[in-house]
Design an enzyme around this catalytic site. Sequence first.
Site, mmCIF file in Angstrom:
data_model
loop_
_atom_site.group_PDB
_atom_site.id
_atom_site.type_symbol
_atom_site.label_atom_id
_atom_site.label_comp_id
_atom_site.label_asym_id
_atom_site.label_seq_id
_atom_site.Cartn_x
_atom_site.Cartn_y
_atom_site.Cartn_z
ATOM 1 N N CYS A 141 -34.543 -16.161 1.935
ATOM 2 C CA CYS A 141 -35.204 -16.493 0.676
ATOM 3 C C CYS A 141 -35.340 -15.215 -0.154
ATOM 4 O O CYS A 141 -35.654 -14.157 0.381
ATOM 5 C CB CYS A 141 -36.605 -17.058 0.928
ATOM 6 S SG CYS A 141 -36.612 -18.629 1.815
ATOM 7 N N ALA A 142 -35.102 -15.328 -1.437
ATOM 8 C CA ALA A 142 -35.274 -14.178 -2.319
ATOM 9 C C ALA A 142 -36.752 -13.801 -2.416
ATOM 10 O O ALA A 142 -37.092 -12.635 -2.529
ATOM 11 C CB ALA A 142 -34.706 -14.477 -3.699
#
Length: 141
Positions: A50-51
Amino acid sequence: MAQAPFEELVETFEFLDDWEDRYRTVIDLGKDMVPLAEGERVDTTKVLGCASQVWLVPQVEGQGPDAILTFRGESDAMIVQGLIAVLQCLYSGLPVREVAATDAQAELGRLGLTDHLSAQRSNGLRAMVERLQQIAAAAQA
């Protein structure tokens, strides 16, 4: 057909005319979530891929395929926090055998999410779904 909380969310989205209203609804869902305790935001609960920073804290009640999965989560990004809430509507309270059988992409597609998320957000959402499916698979074993 998904469980009741997700079906209610689908119905809500059907009444919203544009994506901006849907986007705000997702964010509002995230704002209603109870934050995790400091000790729950650790490497073992962190979702890779996930960013944004994302933590999922599962709880499995029972054993085998009929064990029930619930989870709590948190993110440092408002939209991602909302996506965690959406996943709670989809998965939380399901027997672990049903978690793997749920086509998350198709169900989330009913909300129009897949058409309006950036590639990074879509990858993060996919990572969260994979983590929940891994937790469910381990609980069945």
